[in-house]
Motif scaffolding. Structure first.
Motif, PDB file in Angstrom:
ATOM      1  N   GLU A 217      21.737  31.426  18.399  1.00 23.88           N
ATOM      2  CA  GLU A 217      22.520  30.504  19.210  1.00 23.88           C
ATOM      3  C   GLU A 217      23.768  31.193  19.744  1.00 23.88           C
ATOM      4  OE1 GLU A 217      23.621  25.768  19.022  1.00 23.88           O
ATOM      5  OE2 GLU A 217      23.459  26.912  17.176  1.00 23.88           O
ATOM      6  N   ARG A 219      27.083  31.285  20.000  1.00 26.99           N
ATOM      7  CA  ARG A 219      28.321  30.769  19.433  1.00 26.99           C
ATOM      8  C   ARG A 219      29.353  31.878  19.335  1.00 26.99           C
ATOM      9  NH1 ARG A 219      27.147  26.582  14.424  1.00 26.99           N
ATOM     10  NH2 ARG A 219      25.644  25.230  15.487  1.00 26.99           N
ATOM     11  N   TYR A 223      29.976  33.719  13.858  1.00 29.06           N
ATOM     12  CA  TYR A 223      29.061  32.704  13.327  1.00 29.06           C
ATOM     13  C   TYR A 223      28.035  33.312  12.382  1.00 29.06           C
ATOM     14  CZ  TYR A 223      25.197  29.359  13.327  1.00 29.06           C
ATOM     15  OH  TYR A 223      24.183  28.533  12.950  1.00 29.06           O
ATOM     16  N   LEU A 224      27.427  34.433  12.770  1.00 32.28           N
ATOM     17  CA  LEU A 224      26.367  35.028  11.960  1.00 32.28           C
ATOM     18  C   LEU A 224      26.881  35.635  10.654  1.00 32.28           C
ATOM     19  CD1 LEU A 224      24.140  36.791  14.644  1.00 32.28           C
ATOM     20  CD2 LEU A 224      23.711  34.632  13.475  1.00 32.28           C
ATOM     21  N   CYS A 227      26.710  32.393   7.910  1.00 33.86           N
ATOM     22  CA  CYS A 227      25.614  31.419   7.848  1.00 33.86           C
ATOM     23  C   CYS A 227      24.352  32.074   7.297  1.00 33.86           C
ATOM     24  CB  CYS A 227      25.321  30.828   9.236  1.00 33.86           C
ATOM     25  SG  CYS A 227      24.579  32.005  10.401  1.00 33.86           S
ATOM     26  N   THR A 228      23.491  31.249   6.770  1.00 34.23           N
ATOM     27  CA  THR A 228      22.117  31.630   6.415  1.00 34.23           C
ATOM     28  C   THR A 228      21.188  30.576   6.966  1.00 34.23           C
ATOM     29  OG1 THR A 228      22.338  30.544   4.265  1.00 34.23           O
ATOM     30  CG2 THR A 228      22.714  32.929   4.335  1.00 34.23           C
ATOM     31  N   PHE A 229      19.922  30.921   7.092  1.00 38.04           N
ATOM     32  CA  PHE A 229      18.975  30.032   7.767  1.00 38.04           C
ATOM     33  C   PHE A 229      18.796  28.718   7.028  1.00 38.04           C
ATOM     34  CE2 PHE A 229      14.631  28.401   8.107  1.00 38.04           C
ATOM     35  CZ  PHE A 229      14.541  28.199   9.472  1.00 38.04           C
ATOM     36  N   ASP A 230      18.815  27.636   7.796  1.00 39.18           N
ATOM     37  CA  ASP A 230      18.451  26.312   7.307  1.00 39.18           C
ATOM     38  C   ASP A 230      17.744  25.599   8.448  1.00 39.18           C
ATOM     39  OD1 ASP A 230      19.209  23.183   7.040  1.00 39.18           O
ATOM     40  OD2 ASP A 230      19.050  24.099   5.045  1.00 39.18           O
ATOM     41  N   SER A 233      20.191  22.437   9.639  1.00 38.58           N
ATOM     42  CA  SER A 233      21.575  22.655  10.071  1.00 38.58           C
ATOM     43  C   SER A 233      21.818  24.013  10.726  1.00 38.58           C
ATOM     44  CB  SER A 233      22.516  22.494   8.870  1.00 38.58           C
ATOM     45  OG  SER A 233      22.179  23.422   7.844  1.00 38.58           O
ATOM     46  N   HIS A 234      21.014  25.027  10.410  1.00 37.65           N
ATOM     47  CA  HIS A 234      21.247  26.369  10.965  1.00 37.65           C
ATOM     48  C   HIS A 234      19.932  26.970  11.444  1.00 37.65           C
ATOM     49  CE1 HIS A 234      25.426  26.448   9.722  1.00 37.65           C
ATOM     50  NE2 HIS A 234      25.077  26.121   8.484  1.00 37.65           N
ATOM     51  N   TYR A 236      19.292  28.188  14.331  1.00 40.52           N
ATOM     52  CA  TYR A 236      19.516  29.376  15.154  1.00 40.52           C
ATOM     53  C   TYR A 236      20.401  30.394  14.451  1.00 40.52           C
ATOM     54  CZ  TYR A 236      17.060  27.455  19.128  1.00 40.52           C
ATOM     55  OH  TYR A 236      16.077  26.972  19.959  1.00 40.52           O
ATOM     56  N   CYS A 237      20.321  30.417  13.131  1.00 44.60           N
ATOM     57  CA  CYS A 237      20.937  31.479  12.326  1.00 44.60           C
ATOM     58  C   CYS A 237      19.816  32.185  11.575  1.00 44.60           C
ATOM     59  CB  CYS A 237      21.962  30.892  11.352  1.00 44.60           C
ATOM     60  SG  CYS A 237      22.679  32.117  10.239  1.00 44.60           S
TER      61      CYS A 237
END
Length: 411
Positions: A217, A219, A223-224, A227-230, A233-234, A236-237
């Motif tokens: 994403e 942002r 941002y990266l 964050c970790t993938f979810d 909620s995430h 695009y991480c």
């Protein structure tokens, strides 16, 4: 008196009549005849078949399959990966430069979780591994000089020598010594491996529709880093923990780290381009790719060596590495409204509705054709009427279909 002409054979006359009949039938014209049959049960069957065909095309063909769209499968794709994390074994600390192979960050890479090290190998002669077929011996006569076993560790010298340990002997070979099985030391790197993070950057492009999108994403730059993938909620991480990937694939991490294995990270891009681009999102799935239930082919390992010089002689450390190989697989399809497939499928739907008439005709002719009234009314044969003032010729005929009002009423 002139001799009588011979008559043509009967078979030839029959063939000529058949040919004339076929030639005449070739120029016939057939047109459907509409007959209204007052039968409620047959009418229910007819409308029910039409309704089922209509529901099939409306719900499945147009809504589920979206057959009104032009489609493109197999997007052009680019994958870049990056692994981060440190771990330790019994003897040292390992960083990402040492346990990730190859280091280029492609769609296929391996994370080493266990190694078997054979240190200080030099070129020389030594006993062959006992695991090699026909390597054990009792005397020099059992060892053929110059013999090269493709599954062995070198060329046999023809001598039978004592093994590294134990009372038995094996054939001596010329190669890198000592051989792997005799001097290897196992080290486990998987203690901290579940916490390794893997960044998977993926960009796709559908050239037919000139549509491109990525899985990161747009942002702020930081941002990266936080964050970790979810999936909720995430989305695009695309930063995954190795333990999460193995867990989602339904595997036990300790067992997988010990023997190795291949895990597939499947990214699916199914895009309806009639909607906005924000509705085209990646879907991730994870599964084990190597057949773990087949002992002969389960697990994953590879070998590599590190070379160096000691007192001017070449020496190497041989490493047999077990690990988790990650294969990132990208597929998908995109669709967008197009007039041509819409017209084709509408024409198919309208044509298929005629199946109801065919089925009901078959029911009438097979099960309900009382006194053959329906077949008499269904099929008529008409010929041209003779010219006024002339009688009916030998080939002329009229519709002689009997009309039986009582029989027709029985339908």
């Amino acid at each position: 008196m002139a001799a009588a002409e011979p008559k043509p054979p009967a078979g030839a006359a029959t063939a000529r009549r058949l040919a004339r009949s076929c030639w005449s039938a070739f120029w016939d014209y057939e047109t459907p005849k509409v007959i209204v049959v007052k039968n409620r049960r047959l009418g229910v069957v007819y409308r029910l078949v039409q309704l089922l065909i209509l529901l099939y095309f409306v719900w499945y063909v147009f809504i589920v399959q979206k057959s009104y769209q032009d489609r493109e499968t197999g997007p052009e794709s680019s994958v870049i990966t990056k692994v981060k994390g440190i771990t330790s074994s019994e003897h040292k600390v390992w960083d990402v430069e040492e346990y990730v192979k190859p280091p280029e960050g492609g769609s296929v890479f391996s994370i080493i979780t266990r190694i078997e090290v054979t240190p200080s190998q030099t070129l020389g002669t030594c006993p062959e591994s006992v695991r090699v077929t026909n390597a054990t011996c009792d005397s020099d006569d059992d060892c053929v000089a110059g013999h090269l076993d493709m599954l062995g560790n070198g060329v046999r010298t023809g001598r039978c020598v004592p093994y590294y340990h134990g009372a038995f002997k094996t054939c001596e070979v010329s190669g890198w010594c000592p051989v792997e099985d005799a001097a290897s030391v196992s080290q486990f790197l998987g203690k901290m491996a579940p916490n390794f993070t893997i960044l998977i950057k993926n960009s796709i492009h559908y050239p037919k529709f000139q549509f491109s999108k990525g899985n990161i994403e747009n942002r702020k730059n930081g941002y990266l880093k936080h964050c970790t993938f979810d999936e909720v909620s995430h989305l695009y991480c695309p930063i995954f923990k190795l333990g999460f990937i193995v867990e989602q694939a339904g595997e036990n991490f300790t067992e997988l780290a010990h023997w190795g294995g291949v895990i597939g990270v499947i990214i699916n891009w199914d895009c309806d381009l009639d909607l906005s681009a924000s509705k085209c999102n990646p879907k991730y799935s994870f599964r084990r790719l190597d057949p773990k239930h087949i002992p002969a082919s389960s697990g994953y390992n590879f070998r590599f060596a590190k070379y160096y010089k000691i007192n001017g002689s070449t020496t190497r450390t041989l490493i047999k590495a077990y690990g988790v190989r990650i294969d990132v697989i990208v597929h998908g399809q995109a669709g967008k409204f197009s007039l041509i497939p819409t017209i084709i499928n509408l024409a198919t739907a309208l044509t298929s509705i005629g199946v109801g008439s065919f089925l009901c005709d078959w029911i009438l002719l097979t099960f309900m054709n009382k006194n053959k009234v329906y077949s008499h009314k269904k099929f008529d044969k008409m010929v041209d009427a003779p010219k006024r003032g002339t009688g009916p010729g030998p080939g002329a005929s009229q519709d002689s279909t009997p009309t039986d009002p009582r029989g027709l009423a029985q339908l």
